[in-house]
Design a protein around this motif. Sequence first.
Motif, PDB file in Angstrom:
ATOM      1  N   GLY A  95      38.191 -72.597 -46.780  1.00 54.88           N
ATOM      2  CA  GLY A  95      38.534 -73.719 -45.906  1.00 54.88           C
ATOM      3  C   GLY A  95      39.369 -74.798 -46.567  1.00 54.88           C
ATOM      4  N   ASP A 235      41.384 -77.197 -44.031  1.00 58.22           N
ATOM      5  CA  ASP A 235      42.008 -76.605 -42.839  1.00 58.22           C
ATOM      6  C   ASP A 235      41.455 -77.217 -41.550  1.00 58.22           C
ATOM      7  OD1 ASP A 235      43.639 -74.863 -44.272  1.00 58.22           O
ATOM      8  OD2 ASP A 235      42.034 -73.377 -44.460  1.00 58.22           O
ATOM      9  N   GLN A 236      40.165 -77.534 -41.571  1.00 57.61           N
ATOM     10  CA  GLN A 236      39.498 -78.088 -40.397  1.00 57.61           C
ATOM     11  C   GLN A 236      38.834 -79.415 -40.759  1.00 57.61           C
ATOM     12  OE1 GLN A 236      39.781 -76.677 -37.431  1.00 57.61           O
ATOM     13  NE2 GLN A 236      40.820 -74.835 -38.201  1.00 57.61           N
TER      14      GLN A 236
END
Length: 401
Positions: A95, A235-236
């Motif tokens: 991530g 990423d999030q």
Amino acid sequence: MRLALWTAVRGLRARAGALALTVLAVALATATALTVPLISRQVERGAQDAAQVFDLLIAAPGSATQALTSSLFYLDTPTGNISETLYEELRDSPGTRRAVPIGLGDNYAGLPIVGTNAAFFDQRIKPKDPPYFRVARGRIFTAEHQIVAGARAAREGSLTLGSTFRGSHGLESRDGEETGAADHHNELYTVVGILAPTGGPVDRALLTPIETVWETHGQDTPDQRQVTAVLYAADQLAGVYVTAQRINAGREAMAVFPGQVFAQGRDVLAQGQAAYAGLSLLVLGIAALTVWLGVHSASVERQQTVALLRALGAGRSSVFGLVLGETLITVTLGVTLGLVLALLLSGVGGTLLGERLGFTLAPPQLTWALAVRALALIPLGLLAALAPAIAAARLSPLRHL
């Protein structure tokens, strides 16, 4: 009404000296009320712009504000160092979009030498945006002791492609002292690239591979290697909070959200601005009093003019409008001049403060809330002129003809 307006203009021209003093008093009051809030907003916007390319700052435990001002703005001493192992864990975690190491400790002519890696030049405001940092001349470093200079650093350090220099220990140069050989590193740095200006703190930085910092400070083995901070992006959004919670649950490092630090600073600044707003109202009140004194002192000179207007057939309303018209013109001129003066002062002050802080401040932005604060002087001035206007309207023309 037209006659009253023409008479008001002629009367103000006849009292040009008093008019200039009143206009100047109103202008200074307006500028005083607006300059500090305008500069404060510039600093706030400039600081937020400088931190917009990453989500999280990870640094050694301590003051969050100190971590931000040291690792992002290069203005303070770092809170400490964190291990290379932690940096690698962050870099390789699922991530993670980007984990950029920052290593501080040396300078050249007061310009910070910042250790990092190639991922630094891939930072973006949004994933689909072009890189925030762009090399204008030359290339990105590919080996130790190569330098990519910020635009301002190149200018202030007289550095061009191919220039070489030796770095010094510490985060800033010692003004007024001789720098001995022991203060210098032996290795030469070579400039291989110069960044396009961004207006941020990187403009005054000298970027080099993080391996240069490790080699220069004798951190030869993995267990010795440290970084000052890590600029982290996920990423999030959920990944950012998960990483922050994991880091803050341990003891080796802390995770800092720049937005939270800025919000805390904004709260402190808001308290100061509230006190300043009270002072501004007092200054505006003094300006209104100045207007009243000007109108009152002019009332004696105006008596014969008023009597002549009344004898020519002007009604009480025209005389009343004459006094308010003079006041309206005077205050409007003062407020307009004050707005211009406030924008000029905040522009110059923002430029000087930006030079001091190391990043460019945006031009002053006059909001409606600030404009209303200044425009409030117009009704205040008219209110101050109300009593002299009523007195002039009641004046008998027979007493002065």
